[in-house]
Design an enzyme around this catalytic site. Structure first.
Site, PDB file in Angstrom:
ATOM      1  CD  GLU A 168      -1.306   0.013   3.682  1.00 32.76           C
ATOM      2  OE1 GLU A 168      -1.625   1.131   4.123  1.00 32.76           O
ATOM      3  OE2 GLU A 168      -1.764  -1.050   4.116  1.00 32.76           O
ATOM      4  CG  ASN A 169       5.037   3.341   1.526  1.00 32.57           C
ATOM      5  OD1 ASN A 169       5.807   3.632   0.619  1.00 32.57           O
ATOM      6  ND2 ASN A 169       4.925   4.041   2.630  1.00 32.57           N
TER       7      ASN A 169
END
Length: 331
Positions: free
Chosen positions: A155-156
């Site tokens: 997700e980063n």
């Protein structure tokens, strides 16, 4: 679409922002068939996230005894410097509180899947120079705990939105699959209300192109500013199903069998409310469609605190303790 989600570094507790096919040819038939068989062999997974570095971590065996849940997603394996895995990037891979929790879970008849990544902290994906090195970092954790499954929480932005790093992760997962027959691999990432965004679609397309053979694609359908989290969760999952079908040529049942949902219990960071009743609806829909995985963020928050707001150790709503875990166990 940007979203907010709880996550902390090893030194602080904070709210942080997160980033919210081609036709099958004869050449692709063997891949499609292999993935279909894998889907049929993947048992349904009900596994709330448990974070030992944040949010007054509960006793996992107490949660298990009260709710019936038998598996947890342990957050998060990060880089302790370079391509070296550690819990939260700072706690030892073995011999610390995380290892103790895993022993407690297994002694109570359960099991765990570690989650690599999340939002904050130092990620392995950008720090490992090659797919082979990254697969080696994953393998250290697999070997340390004799794992049957791993979750890669992409997700980063340094991982999800960087094509080079995204491909490195997908290629590393192929190596893991080749070296660990039978291991279940999970990719978890953000979504829109109608399914994966363009970056998520690229991840799916590249997982096929690189032969990653990912078992479960898990969406995080929350922080939409939603007025109906059930409808938006279903819409996101249906959009993912359509994308999996167009990429892999799967039937409805095959596509659903490769999908997971990871929600946020109680109040989300944008003050959306997922009640126990709504989570039960989502669970029943997911179970009825034959989805592969149901998780939520997080067991640490599975305690009632009506009017408590968005905090790390309770849901912000009226509920019995461990109620979301109990519902999830029924998946």
């Amino acid at each position: 679409m940007s979203r907010i989600r709880f996550h902390v570094s090893a030194m602080s507790v904070a709210l942080v922002m997160i980033a919210g096919g081609c036709a099958v040819t004869a050449k692709d038939d063997s891949t499609t068939s292999a993935n279909s068989v894998t889907s049929a062999l993947v048992a349904k997974r009900s596994e709330p996230y448990l974070y030992m570095g944040w949010g007054d971590p509960p006793s996992p065996s107490a949660v298990m005894n009260a709710s019936g849940v038998r598996s947890f997603t342990m957050a998060f394996v990060l880089s302790s410097g370079g391509c070296n895995p550690a819990w939260d990037g700072s706690r030892p891979l073995t011999g610390g509180v995380d290892a103790n929790a895993i022993s407690e879970i297994r002694n109570a008849g359960g099991d765990i899947v570690p989650s690599f990544g999340g939002w904050s902290g130092n990620k392995l994906g950008p720090n490992c120079a090659t797919a082979s090195e990254l697969a080696g970092a994953y393998q250290k954790v697999i070997d340390a705990y004799q794992l049957k499954a791993i979750d890669i929480d992409i997700e980063n932005t340094d991982e999800f939105e960087n094509p080079t790093v995204q491909d490195r992760i997908l290629s590393a997962l192929k190596i893991v699959k080749d070296n660990n027959p039978g291991i279940v691999t999970i990719a978890t990432f953000g979504t829109t209300t109608s399914g994966p965004n363009d970056t998520g679609k690229r991840l799916i397309d590249q997982s096929k192109a690189l032969g990653s053979n990912i078992d479960i694609f898990t969406l995080m359908p929350f922080d939409f500013g939603s007025s109906n989290i059930y409808n938006d969760t279903v819409g996101a999952a249906e959009g993912l199903k359509s994308k999996l079908q167009s990429t892999f040529g799967w039937s409805d049942a095959e596509a659903y069998g490769h999908i997971g949902i990871s929600g946020m219990n109680g109040l989300s960071d944008q003050q959306e409310m997922t009640s126990v009743e709504t989570w039960t609806q989502i669970r029943d829909w997911a179970r009825g469609k034959g989805l592969a995985r149901l998780a939520f963020w997080a067991a640490n928050r599975d305690r009632g605190c009506p009017g408590g707001g968005v905090v790390s150790n309770c849901s912000g709503i009226a509920q019995s303790d461990w109620e979301f875990s109990r519902v999830t166990a029924g998946f």
